[in-house]
Motif scaffolding. Structure first.
Motif: not given
Length: 188
Positions: A141-147, A154-155, A167-168
């Motif tokens: 969830n943190t990942y989704i919020n950040l992107i 850059d990941i 999500y990308f």
């Protein structure tokens, strides 16, 4: 060059590095002069040390061609600037690794590009997020919020997951990303 010659050369270089880093005064002087030249009074006020101590450190740095006196100010030589730049990079790399010890000690870094490892300081503002038994989706969830809130991404994906890539694709389809750099293991 033989391995004995290489070892001797590295030993000599390490002695020079050790000479700088084992003296708080020499290190502080190099860092203090990094941005611009300073007069003795400015150095004394900034470092909160007596003139004699500062002058002794400056003389040591002048002797090895890292600092020079120009009129009434002290400044880094080109060698001093290059060394200070790399000293700052070393300190920032050290801080970045120290800040996220748990992350680095629990991950295999053998597949990361060497250039990335040399510039680990670029991750100094990174935050280690993990899931817990009470919140299994915390990291995702943190990942989704950040992107979702970025234009340039850059990941590094340590694992391949269809959900991550979904999500990308969604961000790309909605034209929300200006750039995407994806670093993955060659196996994927």
């Amino acid at each position: 060059m033989t391995s004995a010659e290489t070892k001797q050369e590295l030993t000599e270089e390490f002695s020079g590095i050790k000479y700088i880093l084992t003296s708080k005064m020499r290190s502080k002087l190099l860092l203090s002069l990094y941005k611009h030249p300073k007069k003795l009074e400015e150095l004394r006020n900034e470092l909160k040390k007596p003139s004699a101590t500062i002058l002794h450190g400056l003389k040591e740095l002048e002797t090895i061609n890292l600092v020079k006196k120009f009129q009434k100010s002290y400044e880094l030589t080109s060698n001093g600037f290059l060394l200070s730049t790399n000293m700052i990079k070393l300190i920032e790399n050290w801080n970045s690794v120290n800040k996220n010890k748990t992350f680095w000690n629990s991950h295999d870094i053998s597949q990361l590009p060497e250039d990335l490892l040399k510039n680990i300081y670029l991750l100094k503002d990174a935050e280690y997020v993990n899931s817990t038994t009470t919140n299994l989706s915390n990291a995702f969830n943190t990942y989704i919020n950040l992107i979702s809130n970025t234009k340039n991404l850059d990941i590094i994906l340590p694992i391949y997951s269809e959900n991550h890539l979904k999500y990308f694709i969604e961000l790309l389809r909605k034209d929300k990303l200006d750039s995407l750099n994806l670093i993955i293991n060659k196996k994927y």
